[in-house]
Design an enzyme around this catalytic site. Structure first.
Site, PDB file in Angstrom:
ATOM      1  N   GLU A  44       0.843  -1.194   0.000  1.00 19.09           N
ATOM      2  CA  GLU A  44       0.000   0.000   0.000  1.00 19.09           C
ATOM      3  C   GLU A  44       0.882   1.248   0.000  1.00 19.09           C
ATOM      4  O   GLU A  44       1.930   1.285   0.642  1.00 19.09           O
ATOM      5  CB  GLU A  44      -0.879  -0.011   1.258  1.00 19.09           C
ATOM      6  CG  GLU A  44      -1.743   1.217   1.460  1.00 19.09           C
ATOM      7  CD  GLU A  44      -2.451   1.221   2.809  1.00 19.09           C
ATOM      8  OE1 GLU A  44      -3.500   1.869   2.911  1.00 19.09           O
ATOM      9  OE2 GLU A  44      -1.953   0.578   3.759  1.00 19.09           O
ATOM     10  N   LYS A 110      -9.641   2.502  -1.906  1.00 21.74           N
ATOM     11  CA  LYS A 110      -9.789   1.860  -0.597  1.00 21.74           C
ATOM     12  C   LYS A 110     -11.141   2.205   0.014  1.00 21.74           C
ATOM     13  O   LYS A 110     -11.479   3.366   0.201  1.00 21.74           O
ATOM     14  CB  LYS A 110      -8.649   2.320   0.313  1.00 21.74           C
ATOM     15  CG  LYS A 110      -8.584   1.646   1.663  1.00 21.74           C
ATOM     16  CD  LYS A 110      -7.370   2.178   2.428  1.00 21.74           C
ATOM     17  CE  LYS A 110      -7.185   1.524   3.781  1.00 21.74           C
ATOM     18  NZ  LYS A 110      -6.019   2.114   4.491  1.00 21.74           N
ATOM     19  N   CYS A 144      -5.344  -2.884   2.772  1.00 23.57           N
ATOM     20  CA  CYS A 144      -5.032  -2.786   4.197  1.00 23.57           C
ATOM     21  C   CYS A 144      -6.248  -2.940   5.132  1.00 23.57           C
ATOM     22  O   CYS A 144      -6.695  -4.038   5.398  1.00 23.57           O
ATOM     23  CB  CYS A 144      -4.285  -1.479   4.469  1.00 23.57           C
ATOM     24  SG  CYS A 144      -3.308  -1.509   5.998  1.00 23.57           S
TER      25      CYS A 144
END
Length: 259
Positions: A44, A110, A144
């Site tokens: 990331e 995300k 994540c």
């Protein structure tokens, strides 16, 4: 359809807020992959580390890093994925790119921004899940903190491979280990998580634990969890198909919609 998919994991330290240095080091690490590979996975925010300094570091979608990813993918004849900071229509995103060898790409923003670090105050949350079809494999790439939310990763699409790119700190790495394995088992899919190592500019320590699991939660990677490494693992389509047909756990899924 490709019956095997070779996936290269690159676990690395990151130069804090230094895109040039990070692109340079990853070019070297990608070039050093000596065996054939189909997909290369970076962490990331691989050009900067997990920073909230988006105003100074964000790129446009068609900026230098996407061009770099396209160039690296073409040179290696492999897909390349990882997330970077993007400014789009005045908003900042933690955006993952999945770049094909021919330079075409998909993108995923995300979904779950990390409130504990104030990510939600800087970055716009994405709304759309991405399923990539590549060489006959269906791949779901996530970022994540998405790992903590199993409903978002839920395998409604019968994907074969779940990928997480991350900057997941050492103090919560036990959760990373447990959740990666759980996502593989509950979704009857391969699951690969690629994290970073080293100390970031905010004083957070990262110990990696990048890993790949099969559909039964068996560990596939063999490298030292807590050091920089590059490892290529081979995924078998027959493994997914055979075990899903035999066990049929996905047929017993609960059905609901995310609102």
């Amino acid at each position: 359809m490709k019956t095997q998919l070779k996936v290269s994991i690159i676990q690395s330290h990151l130069h804090w807020e230094n895109p040039v240095a990070n692109r340079t080091q990853f070019s070297e690490k990608i070039a050093a992959i000596s065996e054939d590979t189909d997909l290369i996975i970076l962490p990331e925010m691989f050009t900067t580390g997990f920073t909230m300094n988006a105003a100074s570091l964000a790129e446009e979608t068609n900026g230098v890093t996407l061009f770099w990813m396209q160039s690296e993918a073409k040179k290696k004849n492999a897909a390349l994925t990882g997330s970077i900071i993007i400014k789009d229509d005045g908003l900042f995103y933690n955006r993952l790119f999945f770049v094909f060898p021919d330079g075409t790409f998909h993108q995923y923003d995300k979904k779950h921004t990390f409130a504990l670090a104030g990510e939600h105050k800087t970055y716009q949350a994405g709304q759309n899940k991405l399923i990539v079809t590549y060489k006959g494999w269906k791949i779901c790439p996530l970022v994540c903190y998405d790992l903590r939310f199993p409903v978002w990763a839920r395998n409604k699409e019968d994907y074969d491979l779940l990928v997480y790119v991350a900057n997941w700190p050492d103090k919560r790495v036990n959760a990373w280990d447990a959740l990666l394995k759980a996502r593989a088992i509950e979704n009857m899919a391969y699951c690969i998580g690629v994290n970073r190592v080293g100390l970031d500019g905010n004083g957070h320590q990262y110990t990696g634990h990048s890993a790949g699991y099969d559909v039964l939660g068996e560990l596939l990677t063999t490298s030292d969890y807590e050091k920089e490494f590059t490892e290529t693992i081979t995924l078998e389509k027959e493994h997914v198909v055979t075990l899903r047909d035999r066990l049929q756990f996905l047929q017993d899924r609960d059905y609901f919609e995310i609102k």
